[in-house]
Design an enzyme around this catalytic site. Structure first.
Site, PDB file in Angstrom:
ATOM      1  CG  HIS A 201      -0.253   0.269   2.499  1.00  0.00           C
ATOM      2  ND1 HIS A 201       0.440  -0.697   3.144  1.00  0.00           N
ATOM      3  CD2 HIS A 201      -0.120   1.397   3.238  1.00  0.00           C
ATOM      4  CE1 HIS A 201       0.968  -0.188   4.258  1.00  0.00           C
ATOM      5  NE2 HIS A 201       0.648   1.077   4.330  1.00  0.00           N
TER       6      HIS A 201
HETATM    7  C1  UD1 Z   1      -2.129   5.297   6.023  1.00  0.00           C
HETATM    8  C2  UD1 Z   1      -0.810   5.788   6.635  1.00  0.00           C
HETATM    9  C3  UD1 Z   1       0.257   4.728   6.456  1.00  0.00           C
HETATM   10  C4  UD1 Z   1      -0.208   3.397   7.013  1.00  0.00           C
HETATM   11  C5  UD1 Z   1      -1.523   3.029   6.359  1.00  0.00           C
HETATM   12  C6  UD1 Z   1      -2.053   1.722   6.910  1.00  0.00           C
HETATM   13  C7  UD1 Z   1      -0.339   8.196   6.522  1.00  0.00           C
HETATM   14  C8  UD1 Z   1       0.438   9.237   5.841  1.00  0.00           C
HETATM   15  N1  UD1 Z   1      -0.329   6.991   5.946  1.00  0.00           N
HETATM   16  O1  UD1 Z   1      -1.919   5.140   4.634  1.00  0.00           O
HETATM   17  O2  UD1 Z   1       1.436   5.129   7.156  1.00  0.00           O
HETATM   18  O3  UD1 Z   1       0.770   2.425   6.760  1.00  0.00           O
HETATM   19  O4  UD1 Z   1      -2.484   4.071   6.618  1.00  0.00           O
HETATM   20  O5  UD1 Z   1      -3.217   1.328   6.269  1.00  0.00           O
HETATM   21  O6  UD1 Z   1      -0.945   8.474   7.535  1.00  0.00           O
HETATM   22  N2  UD1 Z   1      -9.393   4.610   2.145  1.00  0.00           N
HETATM   23  C9  UD1 Z   1     -10.585   3.931   2.153  1.00  0.00           C
HETATM   24  N3  UD1 Z   1     -11.096   3.542   3.352  1.00  0.00           N
HETATM   25  C10 UD1 Z   1     -10.498   3.798   4.540  1.00  0.00           C
HETATM   26  C11 UD1 Z   1      -9.280   4.498   4.531  1.00  0.00           C
HETATM   27  C12 UD1 Z   1      -8.735   4.881   3.341  1.00  0.00           C
HETATM   28  O7  UD1 Z   1     -11.163   3.687   1.099  1.00  0.00           O
HETATM   29  O8  UD1 Z   1     -11.029   3.412   5.590  1.00  0.00           O
HETATM   30  C13 UD1 Z   1      -8.792   5.006   0.857  1.00  0.00           C
HETATM   31  C14 UD1 Z   1      -9.101   6.427   0.506  1.00  0.00           C
HETATM   32  O9  UD1 Z   1      -9.331   6.485  -0.837  1.00  0.00           O
HETATM   33  C15 UD1 Z   1      -7.819   7.163   0.811  1.00  0.00           C
HETATM   34  C16 UD1 Z   1      -6.767   6.093   0.583  1.00  0.00           C
HETATM   35  O10 UD1 Z   1      -7.399   4.864   0.941  1.00  0.00           O
HETATM   36  O11 UD1 Z   1      -7.661   8.254  -0.011  1.00  0.00           O
HETATM   37  C17 UD1 Z   1      -5.556   6.289   1.424  1.00  0.00           C
HETATM   38  O12 UD1 Z   1      -5.894   6.467   2.798  1.00  0.00           O
HETATM   39  P1  UD1 Z   1      -4.936   7.356   3.761  1.00  0.00           P
HETATM   40  O13 UD1 Z   1      -5.423   7.296   5.152  1.00  0.00           O
HETATM   41  O14 UD1 Z   1      -4.731   8.688   3.144  1.00  0.00           O
HETATM   42  O15 UD1 Z   1      -3.544   6.636   3.641  1.00  0.00           O
HETATM   43  P2  UD1 Z   1      -3.146   5.090   3.640  1.00  0.00           P
HETATM   44  O16 UD1 Z   1      -2.599   4.746   2.307  1.00  0.00           O
HETATM   45  O17 UD1 Z   1      -4.256   4.251   4.176  1.00  0.00           O
END
Ligand code: UD1
Length: 365
Positions: A201
């Site tokens: 991821h």
């Molecule tokens: C975040 C953390 C990362 C961690 C990861 C674990 C930061 C900078 N990154 O990355 O360090 O390893 O979580 O999972 O804080 N989304 C969903 N559902 C959710 C959450 C996210 O669909 O419940 C999608 C959204 O489109 C979002 C994307 O995933 O834009 C990324 O989510 P985000 O929280 O920005 O970062 P992660 O890649 O999950």
């Protein structure tokens, strides 16, 4: 003393659970739990609360996704109000996600003490958003709980005073130790006898289309020798939907609950990942781990554990998978203080005489 915990994203939950429970049993301790809502899908959040027996948060800020600046700023605005209202003595923040750094900034400006659980880790790669979060949080924190000696060394090099640093071990391993029996009780349910478990991821692997296509091709190659089981993170799923990748050779799953994931991890012949926590869990479980990154903030998993960095080169990954299949995977050792009692050491430190003592004297002279 009032301890307020801030969590937001999936990897925070297994770190906070043991600390919440350990503090719960202390006299004079009151706790609040704030969920920023950085992760919001039921399978990225709610199921972890249930399985890890984390209480329902007192407040959920419901921040959700956004650019780094927007997400961090929204968390700060929401949290500032909660902290002013609840007036905690110490705020605990976990790991290296945006919620962690945002909370540390809010508290530093309000002169509220911050304790950082999982302090001192450094990949030395500032292109990683998490590295920025680690540096910011550690330099704002008043109390720094490190998982291993490299954490102490990194903090010393950056000039963090040693009296703020407490090496307590790896709190994520507390949750693993606690729930391993439940994971072992899960039936195999048609799992292949030997398989590779994959999680990916990191923006550096999944946000670039050509890089992601190359990785999928490499995994398809691996699947000719070893079935590949791949629970897909929402970020990765979104990216995969926008490219023309042939996923038919891989067993694609939705993100798994904690216990089900640990069961898959422990039974895997090899784990291929770019996650931080999984490098640690596989080291504890003695399962060979191939990390698709050029660096790691968890070097102890390479030096002592079962982890090997294979970088972004598919050939290196194939070579290492072949070595593991030939029975030459790293055996590794469990690092010191990764023993299931880190939460208790954190509670002892926070509620013991050096930190809680002065508060108690102030309030109950
Ligand atoms: C975040 C953390 C990362 C961690 C990861 C674990 C930061 C900078 N990154 O990355 O360090 O390893 O979580 O999972 O804080 N989304 C969903 N559902 C959710 C959450 C996210 O669909 O419940 C999608 C959204 O489109 C979002 C994307 O995933 O834009 C990324 O989510 P985000 O929280 O920005 O970062 P992660 O890649 O999950």
């Amino acid at each position: 003393m009032h301890f307020l915990h801030v969590v937001g994203a999936r990897p925070n939950f297994m770190k906070a659970a043991p600390v919440l429970r350990a503090i719960q049993s202390r006299p004079y301790a009151r706790q609040s739990l704030i969920h920023t809502g950085q992760h919001y899908d039921a399978n990225m959040s709610d199921v972890f609360f249930r399985q890890l027996r984390i209480p329902v948060p007192d407040v959920n800020l419901g921040i959700g996704s956004g650019s780094h600046a927007k997400q961090t700023a929204d968390i700060m605005i929401g949290l500032e109000e909660v902290i002013i209202d609840r007036k905690p003595d110490v705020v605990l923040v976990y790991g290296d996600v945006n919620s962690t750094a945002a909370a540390a900034l809010v508290c530093a400006k309000l002169n509220i003490k911050v304790a950082h659980v999982e302090a001192g880790l450094r990949s030395m790669d500032r292109t990683m958003p998490e590295e920025i979060n680690r540096i910011v949080t550690d330099h704002l924190a008043d109390i720094l709980f490190t998982p291993s000696v490299d954490g102490d060394q990194n903090l010393a090099k950056e000039g963090v005073e040693s009296n703020k640093v407490h090496r307590v071990g790896n709190v994520m391993i507390d949750s693993l130790v606690e729930l391993l029996p439940a994971a072992r009780a899960i039936p195999r349910n048609g799992l292949p006898g030997r398989y590779a478990l994959v999680t990916l991821h990191r923006p550096s692997n999944v946000d670039d289309t050509s890089r992601l296509c190359e990785i999928i091709q490499t995994l398809a190659d691996v699947s000719s020798d070893l079935p590949v089981v791949f629970p897909v993170h929402p970020r990765t799923r979104q990216k995969l939907a926008s490219i023309d990748a042939n996923l038919s050779l891989l067993q694609i799953l939705d993100p798994l609950p904690y216990i089900e994931f640990v069961a898959l991890e422990e039974r895997a012949a090899v784990v291929i990942t770019d996650s931080g926590g999984i490098q640690e869990e596989t080291t504890y479980l003695g399962v060979p781990c191939l990390t698709m990154r050029e660096n790691t903030e968890r070097p102890i998993t390479v030096d002592l554990g079962t982890n090997t960095l294979v970088g972004t080169d598919g050939t290196a990954l194939r070579r290492e998978v072949d070595r593991i299949l030939a029975g030459h995977g790293k055996k590794g050792k469990i690092p010191p203080l990764w023993d299931g009692h880190t939460g208790e050491r954190i509670a002892e430190c926070l509620c013991g005489p050096s930190i809680a003592g002065p508060y108690r004297q102030e309030r109950h002279p």
